[in-house]
Design an enzyme around this catalytic site. Structure first.
Site, PDB file in Angstrom:
ATOM      1  N   ASP A 181       0.821  -1.205   0.000  1.00 50.83           N
ATOM      2  CA  ASP A 181       0.000   0.000   0.000  1.00 50.83           C
ATOM      3  C   ASP A 181       0.858   1.258   0.000  1.00 50.83           C
ATOM      4  O   ASP A 181       0.612   2.197  -0.770  1.00 50.83           O
ATOM      5  CB  ASP A 181      -0.920  -0.016   1.223  1.00 50.83           C
ATOM      6  CG  ASP A 181      -2.306   0.510   0.912  1.00 50.83           C
ATOM      7  OD1 ASP A 181      -2.618   0.652  -0.286  1.00 50.83           O
ATOM      8  OD2 ASP A 181      -3.078   0.770   1.846  1.00 50.83           O
ATOM      9  N   ASP A 230      -8.811  -2.349   2.437  1.00 52.22           N
ATOM     10  CA  ASP A 230      -8.624  -1.701   3.728  1.00 52.22           C
ATOM     11  C   ASP A 230      -9.601  -2.211   4.775  1.00 52.22           C
ATOM     12  O   ASP A 230      -9.454  -1.895   5.958  1.00 52.22           O
ATOM     13  CB  ASP A 230      -8.783  -0.187   3.576  1.00 52.22           C
ATOM     14  CG  ASP A 230      -7.769   0.396   2.621  1.00 52.22           C
ATOM     15  OD1 ASP A 230      -6.665  -0.165   2.536  1.00 52.22           O
ATOM     16  OD2 ASP A 230      -8.079   1.389   1.940  1.00 52.22           O
TER      17      ASP A 230
END
Length: 534
Positions: free
Chosen positions: A387, A439
């Protein structure tokens, strides 16, 4: 990823979606103004501002145009009541690269981009008495107007705003026809507290909590596997004695690393080759996963509420004996997904997208499991690096954030559907608050594991791990939105905040309680015993 008793094709599609969803895991504010990549210089240090260009044609109010202010010149008012309504006129010549033959005094001049520097246009318009300048771009993008290296003395005191080509052509056409055009320039502030982000925060936490508690509090204790899918009945006792035979993907440490590498390759493919047909492929896959997820959730809930609904069955070719309720719900889920796909650009489409997405994630979190913290550390640490790299470091290599570009759909004109999103109802600029499925699912796998561990260890709410990891996830997501606010809406890698607040928390708690070894090796002894059994 290792699979146990994998037998259902729709579930395989859901796992494929699990790979795809990682491409949208950056929280992003697509409608924010962006100063990145354009450093200020003396006399040319204004912050870029999105500007609302309110307009009236012969006294009739038209559609508000959104423009972008320049690095130089005066700032437009924040409050609409401080903005003056001013008549607009075309510069002559239209490029405004030489003194205008048309009267500009006390007018807002409209000029075409090109032929000379932006600062030159602004100085000529200002010299002619104009009180502002609208520059028509040669495409629909809002180009950042900066100063050139040759501009040593910049003394522009009027606001300069870039507007899209289509809006500029429309204004030019009206003025050519002799219409009276009035404009009003202002740039309202965004609210300090974004209530839509609060709703999204609650949705993300609720999805993880719901998925973690689903099996115990929603799924029936004695339920036939037929409620879950249109599957063949394996035997008379398949519902109660083989409940563990339902499809479960137990993630391995090696599989976690491979998954992140594959996701990175897929993200690059999306970045370079994203097109309208590729978006449609993602939409179809999302709909398949959403139908599967909604079907499982609805049948489970209805069977829990009405026990009799789980007793009536029907014989179908190939599938054998299945629940009547399951057959009836499939068309509803399919129609729901199709309607969302057809009307996905409507103002209300986010509701359908969020319903399908939440159902899909609940199903995936039931199907995929972390066996222990050892595997969780491998998966979440790799996802953390993934990420951060694709949001923050990739611009150094690819000149823009790969993750954010894919999530926004820059190359296709449409964002990927693997997102939960809510409109900014109270933001004058509109737009959406978004969070990628990754997420929610990546930390959600760990939170769900903590609940299973607490149950197996017969722990209470406060001396277990589930409550504290849920709180940790909530804090991590709050920090993500706080970073978005502090960074003026620039996309943030949410896992940068979520992984330390979940994985870091359970490691610290486990070490402090002297249970880190149990958490690290949980399930390994059971697996070894199963392997040794004849």
């Amino acid at each position: 990823m290792a699979t146990h008793h994998a037998r259902r094709l729709p579930a395989a599609a859901a796992v494929l979606l699990l790979v795809l969803l990682a491409g949208g895991s950056a929280a992003d504010d697509a409608s924010s103004d962006d100063d990145a990549g354009v450093p200020p210089s003396p006399g040319c240090s204004n912050k870029f501002q999105l500007v609302k260009v309110k307009n009236w044609v012969n006294g009739t109010e038209g559609t508000i145009v959104v423009g972008l202010s320049a690095r130089f010149g005066a700032s437009v008012p924040r409050d609409i009541h401080e903005a003056q309504k001013t008549f607009a006129v075309l510069a002559n010549p239209l490029d405004c690269c030489s003194n205008s033959t048309s009267k500009l005094t006390n007018y807002i001049a409209i000029a075409q981009r090109g032929e000379c520097a932006f600062t030159a246009k602004a100085k000529i318009a200002q010299t002619g008495g104009a009180v502002g300048l609208l520059v028509i771009n040669d495409n629909e993008e809002l180009y950042k107007m900066v100063c050139s290296d040759n501009d040593t003395s910049i003394n522009v005191t009027i606001p300069v705003v870039m507007i899209p080509q289509s809006a500029g052509k429309k204004m030019k056409g009206l003025l050519d026809q002799g219409a009276r055009l009035e404009v009003q320039l202002y740039s309202p502030n965004r609210p300090v507290v974004d209530l839509s982000a609060c709703f999204l925060w609650i949705m993300a936490i609720g999805t993880i909590v719901c998925a973690s508690l689903w099996t115990e509090f929603v799924a029936c204790e004695q339920v036939d596997e037929r409620y879950n899918q249109l599957t063949r009945k394996d035997g008379p006792n398949s519902g109660t004695t083989n409940r563990e035979d339902k499809e479960i993907f137990e993630i391995s440490a090696k599989g976690a690393i491979v998954f992140i590498l594959v996701a990175s390759v897929f993200l690059l493919l999306l970045f370079y080759f994203m097109s309208s047909w590729f978006v449609w492929l993602l939409i179809v896959l999302f709909c398949i996963g959403g139908i599967e997820g909604m079907h499982v959730c609805l049948v489970t809930l209805l069977t829990r509420i009405c026990k009799d609904c789980g007793q009536k069955t029907v014989q179908l070719p190939f599938f054998g004996e299945v629940l009547t309720l399951s057959v009836l719900i499939v068309p509803f889920c399919t129609i729901f997904a199709i309607l969302w796909a057809v009307y996905r650009h409507a103002s209300f489409a986010w509701i359908g997208q969020d319903i399908l997405g939440i159902c899909l994630m609940i199903t995936v979190l039931q199907m995929a499991r972390l066996p222990n913290i050892r595997v969780a550390s491998a998966l979440l640490s790799a996802a953390f690096v993934y990420d951060v790299f694709w949001v923050f470091i990739s611009p150094l290599i690819f000149h823009e954030s790969v993750m954010i570009a894919v999530a926004r759909g820059d190359n296709s004109g449409e964002a990927i559907p693997m997102l939960l999103r809510i409109p900014r109802f109270f933001d004058p600029w509109g737009g959406y608050d978004m969070i990628g499925f990754g997420d929610i699912i990546f930390p959600g796998l760990l939170v769900a594991f903590s609940y299973r561990f607490d149950r197996a260890s017969k722990r209470g709410l406060f001396n277990g791990y589930f409550l504290w990891l849920t709180v940790g996830y909530a804090v991590g997501l709050f920090l993500t939105y706080l970073a978005l606010f502090l960074m003026d809406g620039h996309g943030q890698p949410a896992l940068l905040y979520l992984v330390p607040c979940t994985l870091g928390l359970i490691v610290i708690l486990g070490w402090f309680r002297g249970e880190l070894h149990d958490l690290w090796n949980y399930g390994r002894s059971q697996t070894e015993n199963l392997v040794d059994e004849p």
